[in-house]
Write an enzyme that holds these catalytic residues in place. Structure first.
Site, short mmCIF file in Angstrom:
data_model
loop_
_atom_site.label_atom_id
_atom_site.label_comp_id
_atom_site.label_asym_id
_atom_site.label_seq_id
_atom_site.Cartn_x
_atom_site.Cartn_y
_atom_site.Cartn_z
N CYS A 126 2.25 -14.68 -4.44
CA CYS A 126 1.79 -13.41 -3.89
C CYS A 126 0.54 -13.71 -3.06
O CYS A 126 -0.25 -14.59 -3.38
CB CYS A 126 1.47 -12.51 -5.08
SG CYS A 126 0.73 -10.97 -4.65
N ARG A 410 4.79 0.07 0.66
CA ARG A 410 5.05 -0.29 -0.74
C ARG A 410 4.25 0.61 -1.69
O ARG A 410 4.71 0.93 -2.78
CB ARG A 410 4.62 -1.74 -1.01
CG ARG A 410 5.59 -2.79 -0.55
CD ARG A 410 5.17 -4.11 -1.13
NE ARG A 410 4.89 -3.94 -2.56
CZ ARG A 410 3.98 -4.67 -3.23
NH1 ARG A 410 3.30 -5.62 -2.60
NH2 ARG A 410 3.77 -4.48 -4.51
#
Ligand code: EPZ
Length: 431
Positions: A126, A410
């Site tokens: 990430c 998101r």
């Protein structure tokens, strides 16, 4: 549907933000992404129907409903309400969906609790930094489950005599939010008393516990460092409304601080936001709280500050990038230290492209405020870094073009519509 990655050109969407507008008016805060995701996963723990209200329309929540459906649940969504009926549940989560969202890991606890087994792929890396899962696995082992990692998958199995133990969730960066969620969901159907020490205290953990209690679980201490769970034989369906998203609310507060005349947030939970409300008022921004509304007005003498991110109730890491964007054009020197995700500074090089003067020293950003940033084409990276670039654009001279808009979709429900309603000059365009 927002953030539908199957839209061929969706990935080419970008946001054009032109600075100079004075923001004024009300913004209605959506339900919390970080509460909705584990609560949707928790519906796997019963074969009965569950109804969850105020689920934000985000690509992350859409992914979670797709994962539930792929596990065998019947899922229906009508605007902010999601109905789930998980009569029969498979124990293996689909790699092609799980790999897209780290938070998918929170199906591990309910799958183990419901079926006695969970097979979930290891979450990928990430941009905000290393995202280990060792505390999740250590906690499940302490609960008595058998844990193995092979071929990129985590394989957890319930064994005889599992449960009724003390589990410690503390790690070198403090407690783990989704790790605490997973252990709670794994323990609610396990015989005996399970004690979770070093639990995360975030409001989203407490919201999940409140939903599980509505389903018939016996949980005490959620929202504190010590959670005590009495296992029950089964859980029944329940209806629940997700709490307000404190990070979305905080993001709009910063929009009001950077470009406001006066912005009021409606339907939020001020009691979940005390750390960064104090930071904002300490920096000279007038903030007033009335019930579930918060108003921020422009500051006569804004000043920089010092921030150190910490687990709740400390200053949240998810608000760090937004405050960096604010301090970039506030007089004085500000210092922000990131203790949760020490690499979470993807927004800094992009803000510097806009004329900010930020230097990084390890996990600390030193910000020298400049009179005004200049609009520029910038690249969104992770969810909160992308939001920080939008905020910077609101106060910048000229136009800022934010690419890779899917990062923002998101976690922010219709951010362009909400900002436009406040008077911001923001346009979503297809590249
Ligand atoms: C949750 O992630 C949030 N996501 C994150 O928000 C948030 O930044 C984070 O908590 C911290 O508050 C959701 O709730 C969906 P952690 P989570 O486990 O649970 C380390 C956003 O922008 N750690 O609390 O995955 C980890 O590296 C997102 O909405 C281990 O070492 O985070 C970090 O340093 C980004 N081992 C610290 O703990 C583990 O097994 C906190 O992580 C797990 C975590």
């Amino acid at each position: 549907m927002v953030g539908d990655p199957h839209f061929p050109d969706y990935f080419m969407h970008k946001l054009l933000v032109t600075g100079g507008s004075l923001l004024e008016g009300d913004v209605y805060v959506s339900g919390s992404k970080n509460s909705a995701l584990p609560i949707l996963a928790a519906t796997l723990l019963t074969r009965d129907q569950c109804v969850i209200h105020r689920v934000p329309d985000l690509s992350d929540t859409n992914y979670m409903t797709q994962i539930l459906a792929s596990l065998g649940a019947h899922v229906e969504r009508a605007s902010g309400t999601v109905m789930v009926e998980a009569e029969d549940v498979k124990s293996e989560a689909p790699y092609d969906l799980v790999r897209r969202m780290r938070a998918s890991i929170c199906v591990m606890g309910p799958l183990l609790g419901r079926t006695g087994e969970a097979m979930v792929s290891l979450p990928g890396g990430c941009v905000i930094g290393d995202r280990p899962v060792d505390l999740h696995l250590r906690g499940l082992e302490q609960l008595g489950a058998s844990v193995s990692v092979q071929g990129g998958n985590m394989h957890i199995k319930a064994v005889e005599g599992m449960g009724g133990r003390e589990v410690n969730m503390r790690g070198k960066h403090g407690s783990t939010v989704l790790g605490t969620d997973n252990l709670m969901m794994a323990a609610v159907l396990v015989p005996g008393t399970t004690v979770i020490e070093g639990a995360a205290m975030e409001p989203e953990v407490e919201d999940l516990a409140n939903f599980l209690i509505r389903m018939g679980a016996k949980i005490e201490g959620a929202g504190t460092r010590r959670i005590v769970i009495e296992g029950v034989r089964e859980l029944h369906g329940a209806e629940h409304t997700v709490i307000a998203d404190r990070i979305e609310a905080g993001t709009f507060l910063i929009a009001g601080a950077i470009a406001g005349k006066r912005v009021t947030l409606r339907r939020c939970c001020p009691e979940h936001m005390t750390a960064f409300l104090k930071t904002l008022t300490d920096s000279g921004y007038p903030v007033t709280v009335e019930g579930d509304s918060i108003t921020v007005s422009r500051a006569d003498n804004p000043r920089g500050g010092e921030i150190r991110t910490e687990p709740y109730p400390g200053f949240p890491t998810d608000m760090q990038a937004q405050f960096t964007a604010l301090y970039a054009s506030v007089p004085g020197i500000s210092v922000i230290t990131e203790t949760i995700f020490p690499q979470r500074f993807m927004h800094v090089p992009e803000l510097n492209r806009m004329g900010a003067q930020i230097t990084l020293e390890g996990a600390t950003a030193v910000i020298k405020g400049v009179p005004q940033l200049s609009g520029a084409p910038v690249m969104a990276s992770d969810l909160r870094a992308s939001a920080a670039l939008v905020l910077a654009g609101l106060g910048a001279e000229g136009e800022t073009e934010i690419n890779r808009l899917y990062h923002i979709d998101r976690g922010y429900e219709h951010i362009d519509d909400k900002l436009s309603r406040l008077g911001a000059n923001v346009r979503r365009v297809k590249a």
